[in-house]
Write an enzyme that holds these catalytic residues in place. Structure first.
Site, mmCIF file in Angstrom:
data_model
loop_
_atom_site.group_PDB
_atom_site.id
_atom_site.type_symbol
_atom_site.label_atom_id
_atom_site.label_comp_id
_atom_site.label_asym_id
_atom_site.label_seq_id
_atom_site.Cartn_x
_atom_site.Cartn_y
_atom_site.Cartn_z
ATOM 1 N N GLY A 196 10.004 16.708 -4.119
ATOM 2 C CA GLY A 196 8.723 17.009 -3.952
ATOM 3 C C GLY A 196 7.762 15.966 -3.869
ATOM 4 N N GLN A 197 8.636 14.664 -3.207
ATOM 5 C CA GLN A 197 8.431 13.659 -2.244
ATOM 6 C C GLN A 197 9.103 13.573 -1.032
ATOM 7 O OE1 GLN A 197 8.554 10.064 -4.973
ATOM 8 N NE2 GLN A 197 6.556 10.755 -6.172
ATOM 9 N N ALA A 239 0.464 -1.026 -0.244
ATOM 10 C CA ALA A 239 0.332 0.063 -0.397
ATOM 11 C C ALA A 239 0.893 1.364 0.271
ATOM 12 C CB ALA A 239 -1.026 0.162 0.911
ATOM 13 N N GLY A 240 0.902 2.446 -0.908
ATOM 14 C CA GLY A 240 1.338 3.634 -0.608
ATOM 15 C C GLY A 240 0.504 4.463 -1.584
ATOM 16 N N ASP A 274 2.636 14.782 -3.583
ATOM 17 C CA ASP A 274 3.270 15.532 -4.094
ATOM 18 C C ASP A 274 3.783 17.462 -3.935
ATOM 19 O OD1 ASP A 274 4.264 13.408 -4.425
ATOM 20 O OD2 ASP A 274 4.236 13.033 -6.146
ATOM 21 N N GLN A 299 13.624 12.016 -4.138
ATOM 22 C CA GLN A 299 12.988 13.212 -5.433
ATOM 23 C C GLN A 299 12.044 14.723 -4.753
ATOM 24 O OE1 GLN A 299 12.788 11.788 -8.131
ATOM 25 N NE2 GLN A 299 10.731 12.828 -9.490
ATOM 26 N N TYR A 324 7.026 10.695 0.633
ATOM 27 C CA TYR A 324 7.118 9.485 0.532
ATOM 28 C C TYR A 324 8.656 9.279 0.611
ATOM 29 C CZ TYR A 324 6.611 6.428 -2.714
ATOM 30 O OH TYR A 324 6.732 4.839 -3.621
#
Length: 195
Positions: A185-186, A125-126, A130, A183, A189
């Site tokens: 903008g992440q 799941a993720g 962003d 990354q 994440y």
């Protein structure tokens, strides 16, 4: 068709997407237009479509209302279940918010009551929210960490006792290269996937 593809993943089987979306007549034109616009590419060997970037997929998903997204997820699950049944598979889909520890415990209990002990757990799941760190809200940070990191704990914690008692179990946690390299903008994440 492309929205169904986005629900199915960054890479999707066009035949499956056509069956779920009901766009068989227009499918070739839709795919050709998406290729021309550099939204996706098609692996000629497998026939799978691949979005050029996660942002394209996310933009398609963002255009869907919550109700439309739930409907497409439900239709996808129904299609894949029927397809597995036709080849003798045993596939069951359950909707779950992995960020909710109690809901994870309830689902694990239900699965074990209906199907027996869980021997293998794959956490895949993720979500993404962003934006640059300068623009990121606390909610965007928390949402991603709750699903992508706490969700792993919530699922693992609810199966590990049974696995330990039985002396067998395997847990596979799917991460991302962005957990190592980052990354733009992440930030949220990458932090969650580095876990």
């Amino acid at each position: 068709l492309l929205s169904v593809g986005a629900v199915l993943g960054k890479q999707f089987d066009v035949v499956t997407a056509i069956a779920i979306s009901g766009t068989s007549g227009e499918a070739a034109a839709i795919i050709a237009d998406a290729r021309r616009r550099r939204l996706l590419w098609v692996d000629e060997r497998t026939g799978y479509c691949n979005f050029f970037h996660d942002k394209i997929r996310e933009a398609l998903l963002d255009r869907l209302s919550d109700e439309e997204r739930r409907d497409l997820h439900g239709r996808s699950a129904d299609y894949l279940t029927a397809r597995a049944d036709s080849i003798g598979g045993d596939v069951v889909f359950e909707s779950l918010n992995v960020a909710d520890f109690t809901a994870c415990a309830a689902l694990i209990g239900k699965i074990e009551a209906e199907h027996g002990p869980i021997g293998i757990l794959v956490n895949a799941a993720g979500i993404t929210r962003d934006t640059s760190l300068r623009k990121m809200t606390p909610e965007q940070w928390i949402d991603v960490l709750k699903v992508n990191l706490e969700g792993v704990f919530n699922m693992c914690r609810n199966v590990v006792d049974g696995m330990s008692t039985r002396g067998y179990g395997r847990i596979v946690n799917i991460s991302s290269v962005n957990g190592q390299t980052g990354q733009f903008g992440q930030t949220n994440y990458s932090a969650a996937k580095a876990g």
